[in-house]
Design a protein around this motif. Structure first.
Motif, PDB file in Angstrom:
ATOM      1  N   GLY A  44      46.226  50.985  35.411  1.00 34.07           N
ATOM      2  CA  GLY A  44      44.853  50.962  35.937  1.00 34.07           C
ATOM      3  C   GLY A  44      44.380  49.584  36.326  1.00 34.07           C
ATOM      4  O   GLY A  44      43.305  49.425  36.907  1.00 34.07           O
ATOM      5  N   LEU A  45      45.203  48.579  35.974  1.00 34.11           N
ATOM      6  CA  LEU A  45      44.801  47.194  36.277  1.00 34.11           C
ATOM      7  C   LEU A  45      45.563  46.620  37.469  1.00 34.11           C
ATOM      8  O   LEU A  45      45.419  45.438  37.808  1.00 34.11           O
ATOM      9  CB  LEU A  45      45.045  46.325  35.028  1.00 34.11           C
ATOM     10  CG  LEU A  45      44.233  46.730  33.794  1.00 34.11           C
ATOM     11  CD1 LEU A  45      44.754  45.996  32.561  1.00 34.11           C
ATOM     12  CD2 LEU A  45      42.739  46.442  34.006  1.00 34.11           C
ATOM     13  N   GLU A  46      46.383  47.457  38.080  1.00 32.11           N
ATOM     14  CA  GLU A  46      47.223  46.976  39.176  1.00 32.11           C
ATOM     15  C   GLU A  46      46.355  46.358  40.296  1.00 32.11           C
ATOM     16  O   GLU A  46      45.311  46.912  40.658  1.00 32.11           O
ATOM     17  CB  GLU A  46      48.042  48.134  39.754  1.00 32.11           C
ATOM     18  CG  GLU A  46      49.051  48.747  38.784  1.00 32.11           C
ATOM     19  CD  GLU A  46      48.413  49.795  37.847  1.00 32.11           C
ATOM     20  OE1 GLU A  46      47.194  49.771  37.625  1.00 32.11           O
ATOM     21  OE2 GLU A  46      49.174  50.628  37.330  1.00 32.11           O
ATOM     22  N   GLY A  47      46.805  45.187  40.763  1.00 28.88           N
ATOM     23  CA  GLY A  47      46.179  44.586  41.936  1.00 28.88           C
ATOM     24  C   GLY A  47      44.844  43.918  41.692  1.00 28.88           C
ATOM     25  O   GLY A  47      44.230  43.377  42.617  1.00 28.88           O
ATOM     26  N   LEU A  48      44.379  43.897  40.430  1.00 31.35           N
ATOM     27  CA  LEU A  48      43.062  43.300  40.160  1.00 31.35           C
ATOM     28  C   LEU A  48      43.180  41.791  39.947  1.00 31.35           C
ATOM     29  O   LEU A  48      44.198  41.303  39.475  1.00 31.35           O
ATOM     30  CB  LEU A  48      42.458  43.943  38.908  1.00 31.35           C
ATOM     31  CG  LEU A  48      42.055  45.406  39.037  1.00 31.35           C
ATOM     32  CD1 LEU A  48      41.519  45.914  37.704  1.00 31.35           C
ATOM     33  CD2 LEU A  48      41.022  45.592  40.149  1.00 31.35           C
ATOM     34  N   PRO A  49      42.100  41.057  40.245  1.00 37.60           N
ATOM     35  CA  PRO A  49      42.115  39.631  39.943  1.00 37.60           C
ATOM     36  C   PRO A  49      42.243  39.415  38.442  1.00 37.60           C
ATOM     37  O   PRO A  49      41.623  40.149  37.668  1.00 37.60           O
ATOM     38  CB  PRO A  49      40.757  39.134  40.442  1.00 37.60           C
ATOM     39  CG  PRO A  49      39.920  40.341  40.649  1.00 37.60           C
ATOM     40  CD  PRO A  49      40.820  41.488  40.851  1.00 37.60           C
ATOM     41  N   CYS A  50      43.090  38.484  38.025  1.00 39.02           N
ATOM     42  CA  CYS A  50      43.217  38.258  36.579  1.00 39.02           C
ATOM     43  C   CYS A  50      43.542  36.790  36.322  1.00 39.02           C
ATOM     44  O   CYS A  50      44.043  36.072  37.177  1.00 39.02           O
ATOM     45  CB  CYS A  50      44.238  39.181  35.956  1.00 39.02           C
ATOM     46  SG  CYS A  50      45.939  38.680  36.107  1.00 39.02           S
ATOM     47  N   THR A  51      43.185  36.368  35.119  1.00 36.77           N
ATOM     48  CA  THR A  51      43.470  35.006  34.651  1.00 36.77           C
ATOM     49  C   THR A  51      44.350  35.117  33.409  1.00 36.77           C
ATOM     50  O   THR A  51      43.988  35.819  32.467  1.00 36.77           O
ATOM     51  CB  THR A  51      42.145  34.300  34.252  1.00 36.77           C
ATOM     52  OG1 THR A  51      41.241  34.389  35.339  1.00 36.77           O
ATOM     53  CG2 THR A  51      42.384  32.855  33.864  1.00 36.77           C
ATOM     54  N   GLU A  52      45.494  34.467  33.438  1.00 36.55           N
ATOM     55  CA  GLU A  52      46.414  34.479  32.301  1.00 36.55           C
ATOM     56  C   GLU A  52      46.100  33.271  31.416  1.00 36.55           C
ATOM     57  O   GLU A  52      46.118  32.135  31.891  1.00 36.55           O
ATOM     58  CB  GLU A  52      47.859  34.426  32.787  1.00 36.55           C
ATOM     59  CG  GLU A  52      48.902  34.298  31.663  1.00 36.55           C
ATOM     60  CD  GLU A  52      48.896  35.457  30.685  1.00 36.55           C
ATOM     61  OE1 GLU A  52      49.482  36.499  31.012  1.00 36.55           O
ATOM     62  OE2 GLU A  52      48.283  35.307  29.612  1.00 36.55           O
ATOM     63  N   GLN A  53      45.787  33.542  30.114  1.00 36.90           N
ATOM     64  CA  GLN A  53      45.405  32.454  29.204  1.00 36.90           C
ATOM     65  C   GLN A  53      46.525  32.086  28.241  1.00 36.90           C
ATOM     66  O   GLN A  53      46.371  31.205  27.406  1.00 36.90           O
ATOM     67  CB  GLN A  53      44.189  32.883  28.374  1.00 36.90           C
ATOM     68  CG  GLN A  53      42.969  33.268  29.154  1.00 36.90           C
ATOM     69  CD  GLN A  53      41.790  33.479  28.202  1.00 36.90           C
ATOM     70  OE1 GLN A  53      40.828  32.724  28.227  1.00 36.90           O
ATOM     71  NE2 GLN A  53      41.887  34.458  27.341  1.00 36.90           N
ATOM     72  N   ALA A  54      47.633  32.823  28.279  1.00 31.09           N
ATOM     73  CA  ALA A  54      48.694  32.610  27.276  1.00 31.09           C
ATOM     74  C   ALA A  54      49.294  31.220  27.422  1.00 31.09           C
ATOM     75  O   ALA A  54      49.414  30.692  28.533  1.00 31.09           O
ATOM     76  CB  ALA A  54      49.777  33.676  27.441  1.00 31.09           C
ATOM     77  N   ALA A  55      49.714  30.655  26.299  1.00 26.56           N
ATOM     78  CA  ALA A  55      50.348  29.325  26.318  1.00 26.56           C
ATOM     79  C   ALA A  55      51.762  29.415  26.891  1.00 26.56           C
ATOM     80  O   ALA A  55      52.241  28.509  27.568  1.00 26.56           O
ATOM     81  CB  ALA A  55      50.382  28.770  24.893  1.00 26.56           C
TER      82      ALA A  55
END
Ligand code: TA6
Length: 289
Positions: free
Chosen positions: A172-183
């Motif tokens: 359901g999150l495919e193609g959405l803007p996202c920010t990856e915070q993982a180290a």
């Protein structure tokens, strides 16, 4: 609230002796701590849907790692003051039971006090409704009871049992803007595909749909999240390296859970004028895959 509770809502204590409410419906049960209004467990169709860390600490003024901790009024570390608690203070405060009925439903409340105003200078009333039926339904209402507008971030920080996170997927999150915070995240991933876990994952998605699915083949189980007025979602798994730095965790705990969080954060922080209110709602269903 001192009056009698319905027969399917019972007062109990968690392993740390902290007060909790146990809701029962047919063969299912849910437990809600008065500390942080944290849903601790949801036993459904003979299994546990919400995950709890292997070395849980049931201590006053802090959340157990697991269940559904509440994030309010900021998500993550405080923007300017590292001494303030991560994910805000709502999950560390003792809430009050203000309503219960035989649906069963309980409603817990938290209002501002001197301690909260010292951390966040606003007057507010939070209410969390928990309803147990075929689904588990949560509703977090935030009311601005002061005379000035404020903005807040909020999340239902849900931990789900997945059996083996390496075979789980979020749809359901495919193609959405996202920010990856993982180290130490996955070097790159195909954003057009359902989310899979191949490294530390700590992704904030924005403009999310109301319906998300968490599929757990290892458990032959699908959890469906149906949200209202939540425009953000965070998907998190710490993988081994970060797990080693987290409280309450055994070294291999990372394999057995992921968080899919129902939220309004960052550019989707909610702004309320004096006297206005906002309700973030989530219905969680868990069915055989
Ligand atoms: O929602 C993901 C996250 O912000 C991770 O970065 C990790 O910090 C997690 O929340 C748990 O935070 P906590 O303060 O409960 O240990």
């Amino acid at each position: 609230m001192s009056e009698r509770l319905p027969a399917n809502v019972k007062r109990a204590q968690d392993p740390g002796g902290r007060a909790l409410l146990r809701l029962e419906h047919e063969q299912d049960a849910a437990e809600v701590s008065l500390c942080g209004a944290q849903v601790l467990r949801w036993q459904h169709a003979g299994g546990e849907v919400l995950w709890t860390a292997s070395q849980p600490k049931y201590a006053a003024g802090q959340p157990v790692r697991g269940g559904v901790p509440l994030v309010f009024p900021w998500f993550g570390d405080h923007a300017t003051d590292p001494k303030l608690p991560a994910h805000g203070f709502a999950r560390n405060r003792t809430w009050t039971l203000v309503h219960a009925n035989d649906t069963p439903e309980v409603v817990l409340e938290l209002t501002d006090d001197e301690a909260t105003r010292a951390m966040w200078p606003h007057s507010f009333r939070l209410r969390l409704s928990v309803v147990l039926g075929a689904k588990l339904r949560l509703g977090l209402t935030v009311e601005n009871t002061g005379g000035e507008p404020f903005a807040f971030e909020a999340a239902l920080h849900s931990y789900f049992v997945v059996g083996d996170v390496r075979t789980a997927s979020v749809h359901g999150l495919e193609g959405l803007p996202c920010t990856e915070q993982a180290a130490e995240p996955e070097a790159q991933w195909d954003r057009a595909q359902p989310l899979r876990f191949r490294a530390e994952t700590d992704r904030i998605f924005q403009g999310v749909p109301e319906r998300l699915e968490l599929r757990s083949p290892a458990l032959a189980r699908t959890v469906t999240l149906l949200a209202r007025d939540a425009r953000s979602a965070i998907v998190w798994n710490p993988w081994p390296a970060k797990t080693a730095k987290l409280s309450q965790m055994a070294p291999d705990d990372w394999q057995r859970f992921c968080c899919v969080e129902t939220a309004n954060v960052r550019e989707h922080a909610v702004r309320l004028g004096a006297g206005e209110a906002h309700r973030l709602a989530l219905a969680i269903a868990c069915e055989p895959a």
